[in-house]
Motif scaffolding. Sequence first.
Motif, short mmCIF file in Angstrom:
data_model
loop_
_atom_site.label_atom_id
_atom_site.label_comp_id
_atom_site.label_asym_id
_atom_site.label_seq_id
_atom_site.Cartn_x
_atom_site.Cartn_y
_atom_site.Cartn_z
N ARG A 393 8.16 12.24 0.13
CA ARG A 393 7.00 11.33 0.05
C ARG A 393 5.80 11.84 0.84
N ASN A 394 6.04 12.72 1.78
CA ASN A 394 4.94 13.26 2.58
C ASN A 394 4.30 14.49 1.96
N ILE A 395 4.80 14.95 0.81
CA ILE A 395 4.17 16.07 0.12
C ILE A 395 2.96 15.56 -0.64
N SER A 396 1.82 16.14 -0.40
CA SER A 396 0.55 15.64 -0.96
C SER A 396 0.46 15.87 -2.46
N LYS A 397 -0.40 15.10 -3.11
CA LYS A 397 -0.63 15.28 -4.55
C LYS A 397 -1.19 16.67 -4.83
N LYS A 398 -2.06 17.15 -3.96
CA LYS A 398 -2.62 18.48 -4.13
C LYS A 398 -1.53 19.54 -4.15
N GLN A 399 -0.58 19.41 -3.23
CA GLN A 399 0.50 20.39 -3.17
C GLN A 399 1.42 20.28 -4.38
N LYS A 400 1.70 19.05 -4.82
CA LYS A 400 2.54 18.86 -6.01
C LYS A 400 1.86 19.43 -7.25
#
Length: 460
Positions: A393-400
Amino acid sequence: MPPPVCKIWPPPAAMKRLAVAAVSILLLLLSLSFLLLRPTSPALLNSRQAFEPDGRLRVYVADLPRELNYGLLDRYWSLSAADSRIPASSDPDHPAPRNHPPYPENPLIKQYSTEYWLLASLRAAATAAVRVVADWRDADVVFVPFFATLSAEMELGWGTKGAFRKRDGNEDYRRQREVVDRVTAHPAWRRSGGRDHIFVLTDPVAMWHVRTEIAPAILLVVDFGGWYKLDSKTASRNSSHMIQHTQVSLLKDVIVPYTHLLPTLPLSDNKDRPTLLYFKGAKHRHRGGLVREKIWNLLGNEPDIVMEEGFPNATGREQSIKGMRASEFCLHPAGDTPTSCRIFDAIASLCIPVIVSDEVELPFEGMVDYTEFSIFVSVSNAMRLKWLTNYLRNISKKQKDEFRRNLAHIQPIFEYDTSDGAVNYIWKKIHQKLPMIQEAVIREKRKPDGTSIPLRCHCT
């Protein structure tokens, strides 16, 4: 009037210096001419050591009867009964469709189709990575065209139930024995002790009964799980007839991808993914897969996580397509072996793989950086309450989004039916192994008769 003085030019001292310089230049020219004109020493392995000028791998295809490769396909498609391991209504190949595909659609078999695609590439008119040679003496490697996986799976699905490991009445064992006897009797095997021969063993039980005899060869496997499993049984005793895990090594063997079972999703068709994490498969496994059940119990009640029991039949396939395409991440815990087809289904579905398998080996490492499109989690962290869900949940949308773009970029590498996909990458990976294999062949040649040196490679 005194006689004129006769001057000597150049002076004696200068003449001496010029003479020394001339001699030095002459010696230098003689040395250069010797280096340029002297015959070069022959290569240690003659023509086999030098790669093709165009960078292709030279492959000799061992002479095996058709009944051990394409003949097995003919036999498969002539079977009237369904695979005994799956419900008859779920077997897509029996009765055989009118225009049946060249390799079975049965998911238990299709995922291991590397053997079919590699042999097909050697029969093609032009292949970017390899050149087939007619004389084994001109080859870098010898490909053994045995459909070992199809042979094993036909015995498992249509043979005597529970008798696969027995030799009596086992048609797969009869075929294994014939392959080994034919190949080892050839002078190409005697030249290298089999070290430059290639066997495709994608199914964990392929060539089960003769593995000790082909262990020095280049083995194409999906992981080392089947070998380690056998080794664990002999940890407390010395049994020469059992397989030791030191007979497989990343120095000589090649990890190949499963054939994914789900259709490829282009990045342009990607849609919203409301589910955080998705998994579909058997909850109860053995050996290293025992971790799967514990992770299942930790994650099963989370509202945005889907954990489904399932089998890769037609219904399960549609559920997996829908589930993977609707999820940000796809969980890959170890099963009976460290890997499964699930990783490559996730890549095809643009679902970011979350790999929880401490002993996992992956295809094409060194060519592909899996950290650019996958998440790796240790078993110990995955077993901690809430740790995995909080991490994801802490992985950002940008990184995904970046992970997903990278997934779309590498999807073609894992396609078997494309011109520059998995087949070419496998051949390139084998090509990378040649220097170490050739060194092993040379070292073996100088061993005196009567010596016995055990396999000792503990490298990973």
